[in-house]
Write a protein that holds these residues in place. Structure first.
Motif, PDB file in Angstrom:
ATOM      1  N   GLY A   1       0.738  -1.108   0.035  1.00  0.00           N
ATOM      2  CA  GLY A   1       0.034   0.145   0.193  1.00  0.00           C
ATOM      3  C   GLY A   1       1.002   1.178  -0.079  1.00  0.00           C
ATOM      4  N   ALA A   2       2.163   1.127  -0.310  1.00  0.00           N
ATOM      5  CA  ALA A   2       2.899   2.412  -0.590  1.00  0.00           C
ATOM      6  C   ALA A   2       2.536   2.996  -1.691  1.00  0.00           C
ATOM      7  CB  ALA A   2       4.279   1.898  -0.454  1.00  0.00           C
ATOM      8  N   ALA A   3       2.877   4.556  -1.869  1.00  0.00           N
ATOM      9  CA  ALA A   3       2.583   5.182  -3.081  1.00  0.00           C
ATOM     10  C   ALA A   3       3.905   4.676  -3.965  1.00  0.00           C
ATOM     11  CB  ALA A   3       2.967   6.481  -2.823  1.00  0.00           C
ATOM     12  N   ILE A   4       4.971   4.512  -3.585  1.00  0.00           N
ATOM     13  CA  ILE A   4       6.055   3.862  -4.355  1.00  0.00           C
ATOM     14  C   ILE A   4       6.942   3.039  -3.467  1.00  0.00           C
ATOM     15  CG2 ILE A   4       8.138   4.232  -5.699  1.00  0.00           C
ATOM     16  CD1 ILE A   4       7.480   7.083  -6.288  1.00  0.00           C
ATOM     17  N   ALA A   5       6.859   1.852  -3.538  1.00  0.00           N
ATOM     18  CA  ALA A   5       7.295   0.690  -2.661  1.00  0.00           C
ATOM     19  C   ALA A   5       8.773   0.981  -2.483  1.00  0.00           C
ATOM     20  CB  ALA A   5       7.212  -0.624  -2.921  1.00  0.00           C
TER      21      ALA A   5
ATOM     22  N   MET B   1       3.156  -4.743  -3.062  1.00  0.00           N
ATOM     23  CA  MET B   1       1.861  -5.131  -3.614  1.00  0.00           C
ATOM     24  C   MET B   1       0.872  -3.725  -3.355  1.00  0.00           C
ATOM     25  SD  MET B   1       0.907  -7.800  -0.696  1.00  0.00           S
ATOM     26  CE  MET B   1      -0.681  -7.991  -1.190  1.00  0.00           C
ATOM     27  N   ASN B   2      -0.213  -3.600  -4.143  1.00  0.00           N
ATOM     28  CA  ASN B   2      -1.048  -2.766  -3.908  1.00  0.00           C
ATOM     29  C   ASN B   2      -0.554  -1.337  -3.794  1.00  0.00           C
ATOM     30  OD1 ASN B   2      -3.045  -4.798  -3.565  1.00  0.00           O
ATOM     31  ND2 ASN B   2      -2.405  -4.875  -1.561  1.00  0.00           N
ATOM     32  N   ASN B   3       0.319  -1.154  -4.961  1.00  0.00           N
ATOM     33  CA  ASN B   3       1.240   0.314  -4.833  1.00  0.00           C
ATOM     34  C   ASN B   3       0.068   1.169  -5.461  1.00  0.00           C
ATOM     35  OD1 ASN B   3       4.001  -1.159  -4.437  1.00  0.00           O
ATOM     36  ND2 ASN B   3       3.276  -2.181  -5.928  1.00  0.00           N
ATOM     37  N   ARG B   4       0.402   2.559  -4.775  1.00  0.00           N
ATOM     38  CA  ARG B   4      -0.750   3.570  -5.169  1.00  0.00           C
ATOM     39  C   ARG B   4      -0.122   4.182  -6.444  1.00  0.00           C
ATOM     40  NH1 ARG B   4      -0.226   4.894   0.269  1.00  0.00           N
ATOM     41  NH2 ARG B   4       0.835   7.217  -0.435  1.00  0.00           N
ATOM     42  N   TYR B   5       1.009   4.087  -6.711  1.00  0.00           N
ATOM     43  CA  TYR B   5       1.762   4.702  -7.884  1.00  0.00           C
ATOM     44  C   TYR B   5       2.554   3.364  -8.606  1.00  0.00           C
ATOM     45  CZ  TYR B   5       0.257   9.324  -6.058  1.00  0.00           C
ATOM     46  OH  TYR B   5      -0.598  10.143  -5.645  1.00  0.00           O
ATOM     47  N   SER B   6       3.691   3.647  -8.359  1.00  0.00           N
ATOM     48  CA  SER B   6       4.810   2.429  -8.985  1.00  0.00           C
ATOM     49  C   SER B   6       5.174   1.348  -7.853  1.00  0.00           C
ATOM     50  CB  SER B   6       5.958   3.049  -9.522  1.00  0.00           C
ATOM     51  OG  SER B   6       5.551   3.940 -10.654  1.00  0.00           O
TER      52      SER B   6
ATOM     53  N   ALA C   1      -0.118  -1.995  -9.488  1.00  0.00           N
ATOM     54  CA  ALA C   1       0.190  -0.526  -9.626  1.00  0.00           C
ATOM     55  C   ALA C   1      -0.492   0.262 -10.635  1.00  0.00           C
ATOM     56  CB  ALA C   1       1.854  -0.576 -10.194  1.00  0.00           C
ATOM     57  N   THR C   2      -0.646   1.533 -10.231  1.00  0.00           N
ATOM     58  CA  THR C   2      -1.560   2.293 -11.263  1.00  0.00           C
ATOM     59  C   THR C   2      -0.732   3.216 -12.122  1.00  0.00           C
ATOM     60  OG1 THR C   2      -1.652   4.060  -9.274  1.00  0.00           O
ATOM     61  CG2 THR C   2      -3.365   2.485  -9.542  1.00  0.00           C
TER      62      THR C   2
ATOM     63  N   GLU D   1      -0.451  -7.679 -13.014  1.00  0.00           N
ATOM     64  CA  GLU D   1      -1.483  -6.587 -12.894  1.00  0.00           C
ATOM     65  C   GLU D   1      -0.981  -5.024 -12.801  1.00  0.00           C
ATOM     66  OE1 GLU D   1      -4.469  -6.979 -13.615  1.00  0.00           O
ATOM     67  OE2 GLU D   1      -5.006  -8.802 -13.575  1.00  0.00           O
ATOM     68  N   MET D   2       0.205  -4.721 -13.457  1.00  0.00           N
ATOM     69  CA  MET D   2       0.835  -3.601 -13.616  1.00  0.00           C
ATOM     70  C   MET D   2       0.226  -2.804 -14.594  1.00  0.00           C
ATOM     71  SD  MET D   2       3.027  -3.852 -11.107  1.00  0.00           S
ATOM     72  CE  MET D   2       4.078  -4.963 -10.055  1.00  0.00           C
ATOM     73  N   LYS D   3      -0.197  -1.537 -14.213  1.00  0.00           N
ATOM     74  CA  LYS D   3      -0.797  -0.749 -15.129  1.00  0.00           C
ATOM     75  C   LYS D   3      -0.195   0.353 -15.270  1.00  0.00           C
ATOM     76  CE  LYS D   3      -5.505  -2.904 -14.379  1.00  0.00           C
ATOM     77  NZ  LYS D   3      -6.850  -2.896 -14.070  1.00  0.00           N
ATOM     78  N   PRO D   4       0.095   1.268 -16.513  1.00  0.00           N
ATOM     79  CA  PRO D   4      -0.670   0.622 -17.425  1.00  0.00           C
ATOM     80  C   PRO D   4       0.742  -0.285 -18.035  1.00  0.00           C
ATOM     81  CG  PRO D   4       0.591   2.732 -18.071  1.00  0.00           C
ATOM     82  CD  PRO D   4       0.326   2.672 -16.397  1.00  0.00           C
ATOM     83  N   PHE D   5       1.848  -0.436 -17.504  1.00  0.00           N
ATOM     84  CA  PHE D   5       3.057  -1.255 -18.120  1.00  0.00           C
ATOM     85  C   PHE D   5       3.727  -2.205 -17.047  1.00  0.00           C
ATOM     86  CE2 PHE D   5       4.295   2.865 -17.548  1.00  0.00           C
ATOM     87  CZ  PHE D   5       5.395   3.017 -16.601  1.00  0.00           C
ATOM     88  N   HIS D   6       4.374  -3.150 -17.269  1.00  0.00           N
ATOM     89  CA  HIS D   6       5.294  -3.882 -16.376  1.00  0.00           C
ATOM     90  C   HIS D   6       6.695  -3.155 -16.233  1.00  0.00           C
ATOM     91  CE1 HIS D   6       2.414  -7.280 -16.580  1.00  0.00           C
ATOM     92  NE2 HIS D   6       2.673  -7.631 -17.474  1.00  0.00           N
ATOM     93  N   ILE D   7       7.131  -2.820 -17.290  1.00  0.00           N
ATOM     94  CA  ILE D   7       8.601  -2.065 -17.277  1.00  0.00           C
ATOM     95  C   ILE D   7       8.498  -0.920 -18.431  1.00  0.00           C
ATOM     96  CG2 ILE D   7      10.972  -2.282 -17.459  1.00  0.00           C
ATOM     97  CD1 ILE D   7      10.762  -5.202 -16.747  1.00  0.00           C
ATOM     98  N   GLN D   8       8.835   0.123 -18.051  1.00  0.00           N
ATOM     99  CA  GLN D   8       9.447   1.021 -18.879  1.00  0.00           C
ATOM    100  C   GLN D   8      10.760   1.629 -18.598  1.00  0.00           C
ATOM    101  OE1 GLN D   8       7.110   4.845 -18.761  1.00  0.00           O
ATOM    102  NE2 GLN D   8       7.895   5.586 -20.559  1.00  0.00           N
TER     103      GLN D   8
END
Length: 674
Positions: free
Chosen positions: A563-567, A583-588, A608-609, A630-637
């Motif tokens: 549940g962190a913004a960025i873990a 898990m359950n990351n608010r951003y990345s 991730a959102t 369930e990494m949105k919108p991408f797994h890795i950039q």
């Protein structure tokens, strides 16, 4: 008869006699041929006699070998062979009035003048037995040794240098019997044994006058298995005592019988002589008896008398005349019996009460039913290969081993882990942060087990955990020195908390950190976490929960950030992130930048959102056996100029140009397509 040049006639004759008599009677032939040589010697044909006796002994070895192979472990009375001892004897006695002879004598420890190291104390004790039959008051050899040691005169060099008068005064006697081992050799072949022992004896009065001296060499030959009561016990103790020691005893006994008649002694009062004793043996030699064991004792002597054994400082046991002249007894060791090095003395008494005594010379008797004390000073410490247990050395001298038992629970059950002859043991099966309970039991040479001592301990994954400073419930703004978050504790991270480059933070399994919505642990020093799948470290919430900007070792093991913004943010160094879950990351889930080179392995990135992992700068992360879900919108950039190694991972949804952006090699993973 004159032997021919090559001795062929003699050899054929002896060999023929051996073969003939072996067919008729196995054991008797050897003795007969040997005695033929002995008879010829007495008749004056010295040269032939000596050669015949030598040949007889050679063929005896062959005969005994044939017998041992033929018997295949069995034995009968006919197998026992005894050959007369060969001896050379010389003695001289001063013309002494028997009325002026000393009345009390001490038999001193014999001095070994040979290069051999054998159990020569047996010779002294056996000679003492024979000398005790003389009309002297003989000081017990144990008392002699005790007084010499108390006066610091027991060592050979000091005994050699001491004056006769001083020794006599120290021992409280009128005369001394000095003994020296002058000769020793041995030969053993299968069941056949041969020992030659030579001694020199001198009887000196307290003024230094030599009363008598004698020198003798005896060679004994023995083979086979005896079935007399004495022989049966000798067969048993042969397992504890080497064959050469048994033959040494036999040679010493023969020496005593040869030499004692020539030693002058004070006149006896008129009357009957005490009953004669030949041997006393017991089967406790070479071992320590305890409850449940049986002691067997046998004495050979004049038949038709009353026999018993006296165990010094313990008790008297009546003997039964099992066969004419053979007296035996068995004693069952009781729980309370305890003696240490007691002499076993055989006593034979006639109807008028006249007694004779004979001490078993081969070995003392020890009975031990006293259990050792529980080990003390027991403690544990982490070492490279496990958990080391240490305890104090037992005060009891007879402790020979320790048993180590282990359990996962304080109340048990405990199972044997190992045995140790030393006062320490390392449990290489112990695991980090898994507390175990150990019991240590001391065992003495009689097999008695003492009470156990218990200690608990667990392997420290890092030795610094033992001395690290525990942090307070609310983490400080700056963490200094070597600090630790203890297992099972909860901590609050309400804002920024910094770990400087000079500091070290250790996190034990089971720690929970509540970071709220703005908490962040910024790491510039060394960070070591020791979570596991069974007992993870949990960080709940946080803005940038963990910021790793350290060139020092950083290892995240078994960490769950939920549940962190960025873990996790990585800006420098080469941190290792293993078996962790973001898990359950608010951003990345992760942002990786700078020239950092993190390794993410065996981990799970889920939910991730704003993208799963964002790679910037010249960073070169590696991903191994990690799942992206369930990494949105991408797994890795990736915007790094370097190709990113992401092979061998799992992806859901499957990787594609829209979920993997930049130069990323993701081939070979589950759900991956090229």
């Amino acid at each position: 008869m004159t032997p021919d040049k090559n001795g062929i006639t003699e050899r054929l004759l002896v060999y023929t006699i051996f073969v003939s008599l072996y067919v008729q009677s196995v054991g008797k032939g050897a003795v007969f041929v040997y005695k033929v040589g002995y008879t010829i010697k007495k008749g004056g044909f010295m040269q032939i006699a000596l050669r015949w006796r030598s040949l007889a002994l050679q063929y005896l070895v062959v005969l005994l070998t044939m017998m041992s192979l033929a018997s295949c472990g069995g034995a009968t009375k006919n197998m026992a062979i005894a050959i007369p001892a060969i001896n050379t004897h010389e003695d001289k006695s001063a013309q002494t009035d028997v009325s002026s002879l000393p009345r009390s004598i001490a038999v001193l420890p014999f001095i070994n003048r040979t290069d051999e190291d054998a159990a020569f104390e047996v010779v002294r004790r056996t000679i003492f037995n024979h000398f005790a039959s003389k009309n002297y008051r003989s000081l017990h050899w144990k008392d002699v040794d005790r007084r010499l040691k108390a006066a610091d005169l027991y060592a050979t060099d000091k005994l050699d240098a001491a004056k006769v008068g001083d020794l006599a005064s120290t021992l409280g006697v009128d005369g001394l019997l000095y003994g020296e081992i002058t000769h020793y050799d041995k030969h053993f072949f299968v069941l056949y044994g041969q020992v030659a022992v030579g001694v020199r004896l001198r009887l000196i009065d307290r003024n230094g006058k030599e009363i008598w001296s004698g020198e003798d060499i005896v060679r004994t030959h023995a083979g086979g298995i005896s079935t007399t009561p004495i022989g049966l016990i000798m067969n048993v103790i042969s397992a504890a005592y080497h064959t050469r020691d048994i033959n040494l005893f036999r040679a010493a006994d023969e020496l005593g019988r040869e030499m004692m008649p020539n030693i002058p002694e004070p006149a006896r009062l008129k009357g009957a002589l005490p009953p004669q004793i030949k041997q006393v043996v017991h089967d406790g030699i070479g071992r320590v008896l305890h409850y449940g064991d049986t002691l067997a004792v046998a004495m050979e002597g004049e038949p038709g008398k009353r026999g018993f054994v006296r165990i010094d400082g313990f008790k008297t046991i009546d003997l039964v005349e099992e066969q004419p002249g053979f007296y035996t007894a068995k004693y069952n060791i009781a729980p309370g019996d305890n003696i240490d090095g007691a002499a076993v003395v055989g006593v034979l008494s006639d109807d008028s009460g006249i007694q004779n005594e004979w001490i078993c010379p081969i070995g003392l008797l020890a009975i031990d039913n006293k259990a050792p004390e529980a080990p003390s000073g027991i403690h544990s410490q982490t070492v490279q290969h496990g958990l080391k247990l240490n305890w104090d050395i037992a005060e009891e001298q007879d402790v020979v081993a320790y048993e180590v038992m282990v359990s996962d629970h304080a109340q048990g059950p405990f199972a044997k882990l190992a045995g140790s002859k030393d006062n320490h043991y390392t449990d290489s099966s112990a695991k980090s942060f898994a507390n175990r309970y150990y019991r240590i039991v001391a065992i003495d040479h009689a097999g008695n087990r003492g009470e156990s001592s218990t200690v608990s301990g667990g392997v420290l994954a890092d030795a610094r955990l033992a001395s690290a400073m525990e942090l307070p419930e609310t983490l400080p703004a700056v963490i200094e020195g070597i600090a630790v978050l203890r297992s099972g504790r909860k901590y609050n991270l309400s804002g920024d908390s910094s770990l400087p480059a000079t500091s070290i933070l250790l996190i034990e399994p089971g720690v929970i950190i509540n970071a709220g919505s703005s908490g962040s642990l910024k790491v510039f020093g060394e960070l070591q976490s020791f979570g596991s799948k069974e007992n993870p470290i949990r960080i709940n919430g946080g803005k940038q929960a963990l910021v790793l900007s350290s060139e020092h070792p950083v290892k995240l093991q078994g960490v769950i950030v939920d549940g962190a913004a960025i873990a996790i943010t990585v800006t420098a160094g080469a941190p290792e992130i293993m078996d962790s879950t973001l898990m359950n990351n608010r951003y990345s889930a992760m942002e990786i930048s700078g020239v950092s080179r993190p390794l993410i392995s065996g981990s799970r990135l889920e939910g991730a959102t704003s993208g799963g992992v964002l790679i910037m700068g010249k960073a070169q992360p590696r991903f191994k056996r990690t799942s992206f879900k369930e990494m949105k919108p991408f797994h890795i950039q990736s915007m790094s100029p370097y190709r990113i190694d992401a092979r061998g991972n799992s992806w859901y949804p499957a990787p594609s140009a829209s979920t993997i952006m930049g130069d990323v090699d993701y081939f070979g993973g589950t759900g991956a397509t090229r």
